[in-house]
Write a protein that holds these residues in place. Sequence first.
Motif, mmCIF file in Angstrom:
data_model
loop_
_atom_site.group_PDB
_atom_site.id
_atom_site.type_symbol
_atom_site.label_atom_id
_atom_site.label_comp_id
_atom_site.label_asym_id
_atom_site.label_seq_id
_atom_site.Cartn_x
_atom_site.Cartn_y
_atom_site.Cartn_z
ATOM 1 N N VAL A 107 0.766 -1.328 -0.249
ATOM 2 C CA VAL A 107 0.095 0.005 0.090
ATOM 3 C C VAL A 107 0.970 1.233 -0.074
ATOM 4 O O VAL A 107 0.602 2.131 -0.711
ATOM 5 N N VAL A 108 1.929 1.233 0.818
ATOM 6 C CA VAL A 108 2.931 2.313 0.991
ATOM 7 C C VAL A 108 3.293 2.635 -0.496
ATOM 8 O O VAL A 108 3.333 3.850 -1.198
ATOM 9 N N GLU A 109 3.850 1.591 -1.159
ATOM 10 C CA GLU A 109 4.805 1.862 -2.395
ATOM 11 C C GLU A 109 3.466 2.243 -3.300
ATOM 12 O O GLU A 109 3.898 2.834 -4.553
ATOM 13 N N LYS A 110 2.292 1.784 -3.402
ATOM 14 C CA LYS A 110 1.480 1.994 -4.334
ATOM 15 C C LYS A 110 0.950 3.440 -4.506
ATOM 16 O O LYS A 110 0.757 3.972 -5.459
ATOM 17 N N SER A 111 1.303 4.132 -3.107
ATOM 18 C CA SER A 111 1.290 5.643 -3.237
ATOM 19 C C SER A 111 2.391 6.259 -3.896
ATOM 20 O O SER A 111 2.450 7.460 -3.614
ATOM 21 N N GLY A 112 3.669 5.554 -4.146
ATOM 22 C CA GLY A 112 4.699 6.148 -4.817
ATOM 23 C C GLY A 112 5.713 6.423 -3.454
ATOM 24 O O GLY A 112 6.785 7.065 -4.067
ATOM 25 N N VAL A 113 5.636 5.875 -2.343
ATOM 26 C CA VAL A 113 6.592 6.035 -1.359
ATOM 27 C C VAL A 113 7.305 4.742 -1.121
ATOM 28 O O VAL A 113 6.717 3.737 -0.919
ATOM 29 N N LEU A 114 8.825 4.741 -1.286
ATOM 30 C CA LEU A 114 9.366 3.595 -0.707
ATOM 31 C C LEU A 114 10.022 3.705 0.822
ATOM 32 O O LEU A 114 10.696 4.611 1.114
ATOM 33 N N ASN A 115 9.422 2.792 1.508
ATOM 34 C CA ASN A 115 9.816 2.822 2.971
ATOM 35 C C ASN A 115 10.753 1.503 3.169
ATOM 36 O O ASN A 115 10.117 0.424 3.250
ATOM 37 N N LEU A 116 11.821 1.777 3.260
ATOM 38 C CA LEU A 116 12.820 0.535 3.396
ATOM 39 C C LEU A 116 12.825 0.385 4.754
ATOM 40 O O LEU A 116 13.603 -0.922 5.116
ATOM 41 N N GLY A 117 12.285 0.757 5.695
ATOM 42 C CA GLY A 117 12.586 0.360 7.050
ATOM 43 C C GLY A 117 11.605 -0.503 7.772
ATOM 44 O O GLY A 117 11.217 -0.503 8.899
ATOM 45 N N GLY B 235 4.726 0.283 15.533
ATOM 46 C CA GLY B 235 5.168 0.244 14.236
ATOM 47 C C GLY B 235 4.695 1.720 13.447
ATOM 48 O O GLY B 235 5.592 2.236 12.509
ATOM 49 N N ALA B 236 3.428 1.990 13.921
ATOM 50 C CA ALA B 236 2.812 3.237 13.003
ATOM 51 C C ALA B 236 3.518 4.377 13.436
ATOM 52 O O ALA B 236 4.010 5.252 12.643
ATOM 53 N N ALA B 237 4.000 4.571 14.703
ATOM 54 C CA ALA B 237 4.951 5.644 15.313
ATOM 55 C C ALA B 237 6.249 5.748 14.558
ATOM 56 O O ALA B 237 6.894 6.618 14.200
ATOM 57 N N ALA B 238 6.567 4.549 14.443
ATOM 58 C CA ALA B 238 8.294 4.423 13.819
ATOM 59 C C ALA B 238 7.897 4.888 12.371
ATOM 60 O O ALA B 238 8.688 5.859 11.587
ATOM 61 N N SER B 239 6.795 4.817 11.939
ATOM 62 C CA SER B 239 6.764 4.985 10.426
ATOM 63 C C SER B 239 6.207 6.439 10.292
ATOM 64 O O SER B 239 6.725 7.155 9.219
ATOM 65 N N LYS C 190 -1.133 14.286 2.241
ATOM 66 C CA LYS C 190 -1.907 13.454 3.439
ATOM 67 C C LYS C 190 -2.299 12.199 3.138
ATOM 68 O O LYS C 190 -2.338 11.298 3.975
ATOM 69 N N ILE C 191 -2.652 11.970 1.731
ATOM 70 C CA ILE C 191 -2.900 10.389 1.357
ATOM 71 C C ILE C 191 -1.553 9.801 1.707
ATOM 72 O O ILE C 191 -1.547 8.383 2.077
ATOM 73 N N ARG C 192 -0.429 10.123 1.241
ATOM 74 C CA ARG C 192 0.706 9.358 1.454
ATOM 75 C C ARG C 192 0.925 9.188 2.703
ATOM 76 O O ARG C 192 1.743 7.946 3.170
ATOM 77 N N TYR C 193 0.839 10.177 3.557
ATOM 78 C CA TYR C 193 1.063 9.847 5.260
ATOM 79 C C TYR C 193 0.051 8.883 5.499
ATOM 80 O O TYR C 193 0.597 7.948 6.409
ATOM 81 N N PHE D 70 -0.493 3.527 7.702
ATOM 82 C CA PHE D 70 -1.006 2.018 7.416
ATOM 83 C C PHE D 70 0.128 1.032 7.287
ATOM 84 O O PHE D 70 0.170 0.028 8.030
ATOM 85 N N GLY D 71 1.188 1.460 6.473
ATOM 86 C CA GLY D 71 2.348 0.404 6.301
ATOM 87 C C GLY D 71 3.156 0.428 7.528
ATOM 88 O O GLY D 71 3.266 -0.915 7.953
#
Lengths: 512, 306
Positions: B27-37, B70-74, B185-188, B193-194
Amino acid sequence: MIPRLELRNISKRYPGVVANDDISMTILPGEIHAVLGENGAGKSTLMKIIYGAAQADSGEIVCDGKLIEAHNPATSRALGIEMVYQHFALFESVTVVENIALAVSGAFDLNALAAQITELSARYGMPIDPWQRVHDLSVGERQRVEIVRCLLQSPKLLILDEPTSVLTPQAVTKLFETLRQLASEGCSILYISHKLDEVQELCDSATVLRNGKVTGAARPKETTAIELARMMVGSKLPEMHVTPSVRSEKPVLSVRGLSAPAGKSGIALSDISFDVHGGEIVGLAGVSGNGQAELISLLSGERLHRDGGSIGIDGKPVDRLDAAARRKLGLTFVPEERLGRGAVPPHSLWQNAVLTGHKAGLVRRGLVDRGKANGFARAVIEKFKVKANGVQAAAQSLSGGNLQKYIVGREIALQPKLLLVSQPTWGVDVGAAAFIRQTLVDLSRAGAAVLVVSEELDELFEICDRLLVICQGRVSPSLIRTQTNREEVGLLMTRIGGNNETGRSGQVALQN
Amino acid sequence: MDLFLAIFTGTIVAATPLIFAALGELVVEKSGVLNLGIEGMMLMGAAFAFWAVISGLPMPVAIVIGALAGAAASLLFGVLALTFLTNQYAAGLALAIFGSGVSAFLGRNFGSTPIDALKPVHIPLLSDIPVLGPMLFRFDPLVYLAIVMFAVISWFLYRTKGGLVLRTIGESPETAHAIGYPVIKIRYMAVLFGGLMAGLAGAYLSVAYTPLWVENMTAGKGWIALALVVFATWRPLRVLLGAWLFGGMTILQLQGQALGLAVPSELLSALPYLATIVVLVIISRNRQILALHFPASLAKPFRPAS
């Protein structure tokens, strides 16, 4: 009558430039109003402010007698203001109906929406298939999707930003019919353009911008093109000097029976033959996406052809030579994309000079001769009057027109025997465009062979000695400029060799 | 039969944390954001959920705390990558290291005693069906939640307007902004969620899968989740299948070790990682399909023009 839209003293400043300076204008219901100006005059900024995609620093916008306070694209759409962008705001990976669903409010019912799209697009004479993926559509079709998307909202004001730059003459005629139909139903249209003939044909009134200021208001149908141009440019238009050409005996570029399979854009080239002699300019006309990109990359050596046919430069076969080797034979090339293909965006101008300047001795024994490269770049900047912050300026910091002047200048300074130019004046203002065209004419009259690929027929008719037309990967026999006319070329742009059943996109853009 | 049952149920259970983490990242990547963490967020989730259990909090609360950790870390990643537009690769790697450090610090006093694991539930009636009952209806609740999340995410992405908006933001945030969607906002929301899903995955590891605290207990599962998303060509069903494949290989190699195969156990332990990646590479070779599902703006910073 209460104006549909009234702008009062709009100003907008970006760091270093005043994009809009105290602009006021009024548009009545059902009026087709042109905003005329050269590139960089502030037209696009003004439209963004009206649409809410950018905020004015000062000034007021009044819509139907009500002052619009804070606004963004969403509130604009709620007010009935819709915009068709110059570069389409469409998502390629999803279908037409999904794209449109994103912009309309209401329930998420794709089937109902698709039916609505089919009905509406047919009513305005521009049929589209709602279930096609946008990726597979031609530019003309994409524009229709944009327009239908706006029409679905029953807009009160429709903004079109340079809508005809990608269309055939016949498709332009069709578009104008649709716009007139809309206006007669009471929708106001704001038509942004730098093309005088179109504005005179279509628009009831016009506001002319120059350097961010209003320099005149006119009734285009009652005003001469020269007067309008003077308001736009602010001085007398530069005149072109096209002297008769003296053709070299042997062709510099000769292409025989060239074929190539469909590349990424899906157009295969078939059996293309033509010559370009020294001392002449040959133009390649056609609607974009008909094989121009494929042909030019085969000629420049970026792609090698394997399907037969031959390319010769100065009598030597170059079929197996790559781009660098062809440049050694005296070819230079100005591609359509300035940033990323013609120049490396974050690199400075002198570094960009080194990219193609091997022949000018900018590289010695594998090392860059920085002094020489600086000198070369400085000479190009001076000779071609490039507005840039010195040779250290990054390519991406220049305006489109100035970068184009630099790239054309760089290629011409290499004294080519053969120059390939793709879209030489795309997005370049009138003054700079005239300068670039004159430069190309001068180069050819000095003996070089020049091949110009352009979608602007006016440009080709102005400078070319002969014209070729490309459609669906086929190239027409050459036409002598003085013995042909726009209608003939326009027809060839959609059909070559009579039979064109496989050619979908080009055909559709014309027929409908 | 018993062996088959053990392998089957073991596979489903081993795949569960991967399903959570990889679907969240999808879901994160579908929004165009890459979270490697992911690895870091999982470890945070694992540590906080474990801490909640040994502090005497009830199990459901502990799991929620893990997910929230997990959400706090993200959120930390979101602020760096979305608000301050730092390089997403760097921000993600930083989060992975940060999460590993924080969880290790928190875990110093956890000791090495196992806790009471999350209990499987026997679904009434269904769990009594012969053969199928023990196979499908005697898992802990989070296993079912993972499947439900798969269904919900697939439905959301491809059947709702929200999913369409999310996917198109991933293709071109500029265009989405131009037609009036709040991209940042949507990316946040996607990033949070991720994080929630990765935290859940971590919590599952420490309170259900191996109810024990071990430093760096995720053992690279966060990275596998990341690879799953890429090789599944950004499609939920393939993520699910890939996770099961990985789970299956994990259990098979454990059985292999138990049977005393004459292969060094280190090599056997590497097998699931290797096999999953090889299979996914093979099925993800079609470039056209790849281009169709790939979020074109992935990892590119976006700031709305003013």
